[in-house]
Design a protein around this motif. Structure first.
Motif, PDB file in Angstrom:
ATOM      1  N   PRO A   1       6.700  -9.861  33.308  1.00  0.00           N
ATOM      2  CA  PRO A   1       5.870  -9.036  32.423  1.00  0.00           C
ATOM      3  C   PRO A   1       5.154  -7.948  33.213  1.00  0.00           C
ATOM      4  O   PRO A   1       4.876  -8.112  34.401  1.00  0.00           O
ATOM      5  CB  PRO A   1       4.872 -10.036  31.829  1.00  0.00           C
ATOM      6  CG  PRO A   1       4.894 -11.210  32.745  1.00  0.00           C
ATOM      7  CD  PRO A   1       6.258 -11.260  33.334  1.00  0.00           C
ATOM      8  N   PRO A   2       4.869  -6.820  32.582  1.00  0.00           N
ATOM      9  CA  PRO A   2       4.063  -5.793  33.249  1.00  0.00           C
ATOM     10  C   PRO A   2       2.733  -6.373  33.722  1.00  0.00           C
ATOM     11  O   PRO A   2       2.187  -7.293  33.107  1.00  0.00           O
ATOM     12  CB  PRO A   2       3.856  -4.741  32.148  1.00  0.00           C
ATOM     13  CG  PRO A   2       4.962  -4.970  31.172  1.00  0.00           C
ATOM     14  CD  PRO A   2       5.258  -6.440  31.220  1.00  0.00           C
ATOM     15  N   LEU A   3       2.226  -5.821  34.814  1.00  0.00           N
ATOM     16  CA  LEU A   3       0.998  -6.357  35.404  1.00  0.00           C
ATOM     17  C   LEU A   3      -0.175  -6.296  34.436  1.00  0.00           C
ATOM     18  O   LEU A   3      -1.080  -7.124  34.497  1.00  0.00           O
ATOM     19  CB  LEU A   3       0.666  -5.601  36.694  1.00  0.00           C
ATOM     20  CG  LEU A   3       1.652  -5.793  37.854  1.00  0.00           C
ATOM     21  CD1 LEU A   3       1.260  -4.925  39.044  1.00  0.00           C
ATOM     22  CD2 LEU A   3       1.717  -7.264  38.261  1.00  0.00           C
ATOM     23  N   ASP A   4      -0.157  -5.302  33.544  1.00  0.00           N
ATOM     24  CA  ASP A   4      -1.282  -5.149  32.618  1.00  0.00           C
ATOM     25  C   ASP A   4      -1.032  -5.828  31.270  1.00  0.00           C
ATOM     26  O   ASP A   4      -1.798  -5.648  30.332  1.00  0.00           O
ATOM     27  CB  ASP A   4      -1.583  -3.669  32.395  1.00  0.00           C
ATOM     28  CG  ASP A   4      -0.383  -2.895  31.844  1.00  0.00           C
ATOM     29  OD1 ASP A   4       0.734  -3.467  31.808  1.00  0.00           O
ATOM     30  OD2 ASP A   4      -0.566  -1.737  31.436  1.00  0.00           O
ATOM     31  N   ALA A   5       0.052  -6.615  31.150  1.00  0.00           N
ATOM     32  CA  ALA A   5       0.355  -7.264  29.870  1.00  0.00           C
ATOM     33  C   ALA A   5      -0.656  -8.370  29.593  1.00  0.00           C
ATOM     34  O   ALA A   5      -0.869  -9.244  30.439  1.00  0.00           O
ATOM     35  CB  ALA A   5       1.767  -7.841  29.889  1.00  0.00           C
ATOM     36  N   PRO A   6      -1.279  -8.362  28.419  1.00  0.00           N
ATOM     37  CA  PRO A   6      -2.184  -9.463  28.077  1.00  0.00           C
ATOM     38  C   PRO A   6      -1.394 -10.731  27.780  1.00  0.00           C
ATOM     39  O   PRO A   6      -0.166 -10.712  27.671  1.00  0.00           O
ATOM     40  CB  PRO A   6      -2.907  -8.953  26.830  1.00  0.00           C
ATOM     41  CG  PRO A   6      -1.970  -7.969  26.225  1.00  0.00           C
ATOM     42  CD  PRO A   6      -1.191  -7.358  27.359  1.00  0.00           C
ATOM     43  N   GLY A   7      -2.085 -11.833  27.637  1.00  0.00           N
ATOM     44  CA  GLY A   7      -1.417 -13.096  27.356  1.00  0.00           C
ATOM     45  C   GLY A   7      -1.208 -13.319  25.866  1.00  0.00           C
ATOM     46  O   GLY A   7      -1.556 -12.484  25.026  1.00  0.00           O
ATOM     47  N   MET A   8      -0.627 -14.473  25.549  1.00  0.00           N
ATOM     48  CA  MET A   8      -0.379 -14.842  24.160  1.00  0.00           C
ATOM     49  C   MET A   8      -1.672 -14.890  23.340  1.00  0.00           C
ATOM     50  O   MET A   8      -1.655 -14.692  22.122  1.00  0.00           O
ATOM     51  CB  MET A   8       0.331 -16.202  24.120  1.00  0.00           C
ATOM     52  CG  MET A   8       0.632 -16.736  22.739  1.00  0.00           C
ATOM     53  SD  MET A   8       1.712 -15.681  21.740  1.00  0.00           S
ATOM     54  CE  MET A   8       3.297 -15.977  22.520  1.00  0.00           C
ATOM     55  N   HIS A   9      -2.813 -15.108  24.019  1.00  0.00           N
ATOM     56  CA  HIS A   9      -4.077 -15.250  23.292  1.00  0.00           C
ATOM     57  C   HIS A   9      -4.438 -13.986  22.513  1.00  0.00           C
ATOM     58  O   HIS A   9      -5.258 -14.038  21.601  1.00  0.00           O
ATOM     59  CB  HIS A   9      -5.210 -15.592  24.268  1.00  0.00           C
ATOM     60  CG  HIS A   9      -5.547 -14.484  25.215  1.00  0.00           C
ATOM     61  ND1 HIS A   9      -4.815 -14.252  26.362  1.00  0.00           N
ATOM     62  CD2 HIS A   9      -6.516 -13.534  25.174  1.00  0.00           C
ATOM     63  CE1 HIS A   9      -5.335 -13.208  26.998  1.00  0.00           C
ATOM     64  NE2 HIS A   9      -6.352 -12.758  26.299  1.00  0.00           N
ATOM     65  N   ARG A  10      -3.830 -12.838  22.840  1.00  0.00           N
ATOM     66  CA  ARG A  10      -4.117 -11.614  22.092  1.00  0.00           C
ATOM     67  C   ARG A  10      -3.412 -11.627  20.742  1.00  0.00           C
ATOM     68  O   ARG A  10      -3.790 -10.887  19.833  1.00  0.00           O
ATOM     69  CB  ARG A  10      -3.655 -10.385  22.899  1.00  0.00           C
ATOM     70  CG  ARG A  10      -4.393 -10.188  24.203  1.00  0.00           C
ATOM     71  CD  ARG A  10      -5.841  -9.781  24.000  1.00  0.00           C
ATOM     72  NE  ARG A  10      -5.960  -8.447  23.461  1.00  0.00           N
ATOM     73  CZ  ARG A  10      -5.972  -7.347  24.209  1.00  0.00           C
ATOM     74  NH1 ARG A  10      -5.851  -7.435  25.528  1.00  0.00           N
ATOM     75  NH2 ARG A  10      -6.114  -6.167  23.644  1.00  0.00           N
ATOM     76  N   LEU A  11      -2.360 -12.424  20.612  1.00  0.00           N
ATOM     77  CA  LEU A  11      -1.546 -12.436  19.392  1.00  0.00           C
ATOM     78  C   LEU A  11      -1.835 -13.629  18.502  1.00  0.00           C
ATOM     79  O   LEU A  11      -1.806 -13.518  17.271  1.00  0.00           O
ATOM     80  CB  LEU A  11      -0.066 -12.430  19.767  1.00  0.00           C
ATOM     81  CG  LEU A  11       0.413 -11.207  20.559  1.00  0.00           C
ATOM     82  CD1 LEU A  11       1.806 -11.450  21.111  1.00  0.00           C
ATOM     83  CD2 LEU A  11       0.385  -9.973  19.674  1.00  0.00           C
ATOM     84  N   MET A  12      -2.043 -14.795  19.113  1.00  0.00           N
ATOM     85  CA  MET A  12      -2.319 -16.021  18.362  1.00  0.00           C
ATOM     86  C   MET A  12      -2.606 -17.138  19.352  1.00  0.00           C
ATOM     87  O   MET A  12      -2.419 -16.979  20.560  1.00  0.00           O
ATOM     88  CB  MET A  12      -1.143 -16.410  17.460  1.00  0.00           C
ATOM     89  CG  MET A  12       0.124 -16.783  18.187  1.00  0.00           C
ATOM     90  SD  MET A  12       1.432 -17.331  17.057  1.00  0.00           S
ATOM     91  CE  MET A  12       1.697 -15.870  16.071  1.00  0.00           C
ATOM     92  N   ARG A  13      -3.043 -18.261  18.826  1.00  0.00           N
ATOM     93  CA  ARG A  13      -3.058 -19.492  19.628  1.00  0.00           C
ATOM     94  C   ARG A  13      -1.782 -20.244  19.311  1.00  0.00           C
ATOM     95  O   ARG A  13      -1.396 -20.370  18.149  1.00  0.00           O
ATOM     96  CB  ARG A  13      -4.284 -20.338  19.309  1.00  0.00           C
ATOM     97  CG  ARG A  13      -5.581 -19.705  19.764  1.00  0.00           C
ATOM     98  CD  ARG A  13      -6.648 -20.742  20.045  1.00  0.00           C
ATOM     99  NE  ARG A  13      -6.967 -21.535  18.884  1.00  0.00           N
ATOM    100  CZ  ARG A  13      -7.657 -22.682  18.928  1.00  0.00           C
ATOM    101  NH1 ARG A  13      -8.074 -23.180  20.076  1.00  0.00           N
ATOM    102  NH2 ARG A  13      -7.923 -23.346  17.826  1.00  0.00           N
ATOM    103  N   GLN A  14      -1.132 -20.768  20.356  1.00  0.00           N
ATOM    104  CA  GLN A  14       0.194 -21.375  20.196  1.00  0.00           C
ATOM    105  C   GLN A  14       0.320 -22.585  21.110  1.00  0.00           C
ATOM    106  O   GLN A  14       0.048 -22.489  22.297  1.00  0.00           O
ATOM    107  CB  GLN A  14       1.244 -20.319  20.548  1.00  0.00           C
ATOM    108  CG  GLN A  14       2.673 -20.812  20.553  1.00  0.00           C
ATOM    109  CD  GLN A  14       3.642 -19.700  20.897  1.00  0.00           C
ATOM    110  OE1 GLN A  14       3.994 -18.897  20.042  1.00  0.00           O
ATOM    111  NE2 GLN A  14       4.063 -19.621  22.156  1.00  0.00           N
TER     112      GLN A  14
END
Length: 258
Positions: A58-71
């Motif tokens: 992933p790009p260094l500045d890519a946020p984690g899954m927590h930005r989209l949902m909890r999974q």
């Protein structure tokens, strides 16, 4: 809207790429699913941290899954009281009737979308799987009422017929690594099914789908189980960075995971 499985469901899946099944989970199943979700949250089971990038890191500045949902990934592989294994077993006969062949449970997810989570962009699921062909189904069933306002699924009807597209960067909606182009979805009508707890959307792994932000004022929880037809084969080339590629034999027929 479909109430039973078999030939009618296979026709609908072929034509539209999805079917809505009312009351797939009976009341006891809905209560059991809600309890599994509650135990994950209450007992501090760790959520998935990263979005899968299939070929490159992933790009260094890519946020984690927590930005989209909890999974929470693969609760069916956990022990009681955190497991969905028995619930998945009740679905298997229906899934096999829809697929027309024996089914293998590939993965399942507990999902929660809150107000702070971003929209989930249009994407297909197959490009994220280390599987050689689109023989499979996703069964998505909500724990809470799911509507467009609460971040329910949007489905591009018939888009599965356009073939395999690129894996999508789920933070930006662009193809990962700049490979290929996402499908132009303008010609495809967008379905916005409203579901009650226990209902389900069953959809094809090539169907383009998305979910908007949740503006309902309460969380939208759901369970998604992914099933593969037993005639499919594992393919490292499809998603070489998928963690399963460390343990599955490239080219072998799909089988239950250890």
């Amino acid at each position: 809207m479909l109430r039973e499985g078999g030939d009618e469901a296979r026709r609908a899946l072929d034509e539209s790429g999805f079917v809505v099944v009312r009351g797939l989970l009976p009341l006891a199943g809905r209560d059991a699913l809600a309890e599994v979700f509650r135990r994950h949250e209450h007992d501090g089971i760790a959520t998935s941290a990263e979005v899968l990038f299939t070929h490159e890191p992933p790009p260094l500045d890519a946020p984690g899954m927590h930005r989209l949902m909890r999974q929470w990934l693969n609760p069916h592989r956990r022990a009681a009281p955190w497991t969905t294994r028995d619930l998945a077993s009740t679905l298997r006969p229906r899934v096999e009737a829809w697929l027309g062949e024996p089914a293998v449970l590939f993965q399942d997810l507990l999902l929660e979308k809150r107000e702070e989570h971003r929209a989930f962009p249009w994407h297909q699921d197959l490009p994220f799987w280390p599987v050689d062909r689109p023989i499979g189904l996703v069964v998505w069933t909500p724990i809470d009422p799911a509507t467009e306002r609460s971040g329910g699924l949007l489905l591009a009807e018939g888009s599965h017929r356009a073939g395999v597209g690129p894996a999508i960067n789920l933070h930006t909606g662009a193809p990962q690594g700049g490979a290929g182009e996402p499908l132009d979805l303008t010609p495809y009508p967008v379905a916005r099914p409203a579901l009650d707890p226990g209902d389900a959307i069953v959809f094809h792994p090539l169907l383009w789908h998305a979910s908007p932000p949740n503006h309902a004022g309460h969380p939208r929880r759901a369970w998604a189980s992914t099933w593969l037809g037993a005639s499919a084969r594992w393919s490292h080339a499809r998603a070489p960075r998928h963690p399963l590629c460390r343990i599955i034999e490239d080219g072998a027929r799909v089988s239950p995971l250890p």
